[in-house]
Design a protein around this motif. Structure first.
Motif, PDB file in Angstrom:
ATOM      1  N   ARG A 192      21.989  70.968  45.897  1.00 44.66           N
ATOM      2  CA  ARG A 192      22.493  69.594  45.811  1.00 44.66           C
ATOM      3  C   ARG A 192      21.345  68.605  45.662  1.00 44.66           C
ATOM      4  N   TYR A 203      26.813  57.256  40.613  1.00 44.45           N
ATOM      5  CA  TYR A 203      26.294  58.539  41.112  1.00 44.45           C
ATOM      6  C   TYR A 203      25.669  58.370  42.494  1.00 44.45           C
ATOM      7  N   LYS A 207      33.879  65.672  41.005  1.00 46.64           N
ATOM      8  CA  LYS A 207      32.760  65.082  41.733  1.00 46.64           C
ATOM      9  C   LYS A 207      32.810  63.560  41.758  1.00 46.64           C
ATOM     10  N   THR A 224      34.131  59.973  42.761  1.00 43.13           N
ATOM     11  CA  THR A 224      34.822  59.464  43.953  1.00 43.13           C
ATOM     12  C   THR A 224      35.125  57.980  43.798  1.00 43.13           C
TER      13      THR A 224
END
Length: 428
Positions: free
Chosen positions: A49, A224, A241, A243
């Motif tokens: 990540r 991001y 991914k 949100t």
């Protein structure tokens, strides 16, 4: 049946699977990790990540630096870069169709795809040259002939490709050949048409090119960042991914960024003046008297906000108001270009369009929102900004025959006299 449905992508139906099998089986296009080895070694101790976060961050800074460099080099370099990006995006999408549907045996498929790209570019850029370099075209005899018959030549070139496609039809591949014919034309519509609009925006002034692109970049980065650190609530199934926290954070950040960037750029003529071709020096010029859009004006602050900020008026450029519309579109509607691209990639089980940029994917992965933004900016300019251009009208007027010029002069004189404008000027 349950195991078969599990192997399909979200929203894929049985007919999708059957159609895919007709075109050659699995549609999965493998991707590889093209992260530079030096970054892999430096970030080897981090989790995947955080490793992805650093790779994306470093490459983003590199791309922003490159963006500043090409802006400094001027309009001609910018137009060249737009053309290179267009070709690369076209290549990535066509390659996906070529691999996914196993089009290896199709006669002339790749040749015809690139031929149609050449034809469409010849048409669009020929129109641009005729429009923005009118005096240069009229000065050179070969260019004048090409300009006069430009649309006929463009249609003839396309018709040649159309006939080549019909002659290439093979009995056992009819369905696939027509499918790929449509694939090529939709790609041309999305990529070439939009990049042509980017060039048009550039000619209106570099600020109309830089601010929208920068707003999309800012929204992508800030969405991001907010999503990475604060994201909890999924936004859309096409992009798991994404949100709501990133979407909302990106919106407010982009509007503020666009407003501030517009204030800085509106004070420089090199950004606000239209890009024009100087026939004496045979080069581009960006020098003019700034229009009202780029002159500071005083605005009254609404009574509700006066008590909060403590001011009654504020001085700002009118373009800053337009920048709010541009940044709002970039942050609320622009991401749907990315969602569209995500749906496209999920339909064909691919992670990215290509592996051109480590951590980011292909060039098309970075420009999916930019193309949608370019269309909006062009429509916005045509609807709310652009008016008749007197210099272009005069250029066209001077190319007419003397009797035609005299007829227009007498018509215009009679019109001004009827309105009382010419008489009042003569009296003065």
């Amino acid at each position: 049946q349950e195991s078969e449905s599990e192997n399909r992508l979200d929203g894929e139906t049985a007919s999708d699977s059957e159609s895919r099998s007709d075109f050659g089986g699995s549609s999965t296009v493998p991707t590889s990790d093209d992260t530079p080895e030096v970054l892999n070694r430096a970030l080897s101790n981090l989790s995947s990540r955080w490793k992805n976060w650093w790779v994306r961050g470093i490459l983003t800074l590199a791309m922003i630096t490159f963006f500043f460099i090409i802006i400094y080099l001027g309009p001609m370099v910018l137009m060249t870069i737009v053309m290179c990006v267009q070709i690369k995006c076209f290549h990535e999408i066509i390659t996906i169709g070529y691999n996914v549907y196993h089009s290896y045996d199709l006669p002339w498929f790749r040749t015809l795809s690139w031929y149609f790209l050449l034809c469409v570019n010849y048409f669009f850029y020929g129109e641009t040259v005729t429009d923005y370099f009118f005096t240069l075209v009229q000065r050179e005899e070969p260019l004048r002939i090409l300009s006069k018959y430009h649309r006929f030549i463009s249609f003839t070139l396309y018709l040649t490709g159309f006939c080549m496609f019909v002659l290439s039809l093979v009995k056992k591949h009819y369905r696939l050949q027509f499918y790929m014919f449509g694939w090529t034309h939709v790609t041309l519509l999305i990529v070439v048409t939009q990049s042509h609009l980017i060039i048009h925006n550039l000619f209106e002034g570099m600020i109309w090119f830089i601010v929208p692109i920068s707003c999309v970049i800012c929204n992508d980065i800030m969405a991001y960042m907010f999503g990475f650190f604060f994201g909890r609530t999924p936004l859309i199934k096409l992009s798991p991914k994404k949100t709501w926290e990133g979407f909302i954070g990106g919106f407010f950040s982009t509007v503020l960024f666009g407003w501030l960037l517009s204030y800085v750029m509106s004070g420089y003529r090199c950004f606000t003046c239209p890009v024009e071709f100087n026939n004496d020096t045979n080069s581009f010029t960006v020098d003019c008297e700034p229009s009202e859009l780029f002159q500071l004006q005083e605005y009254n602050i609404p009574l509700v906000l006066q008590s909060v900020v403590g001011w009654k008026t504020v001085r700002m450029y009118p373009f800053q108001i337009h920048s709010i519309a541009l940044s709002t579109f970039a942050s609320l509607i622009g991401p749907f270009g990315g969602f569209f691209a995500s749906g496209f990639k999920r339909a064909f089980k691919i992670k990215d369009f290509a592996n051109t940029i480590p951590g980011h994917g292909g060039i098309m992965d970075r420009f999916d929102c930019q193309y949608l933004m370019a269309t909006f900016v062009n429509v916005y300019i045509a609807s709310f900004i652009r008016g008749p251009n007197p210099s272009k009208l005069i250029q066209q007027f001077l190319t007419l025959r003397p009797d035609q010029q005299l007829h227009i002069f007498n018509t215009l004189k009679a019109h001004l006299v009827d309105r009382g404008i010419l008489g009042s000027l003569e009296d003065a």
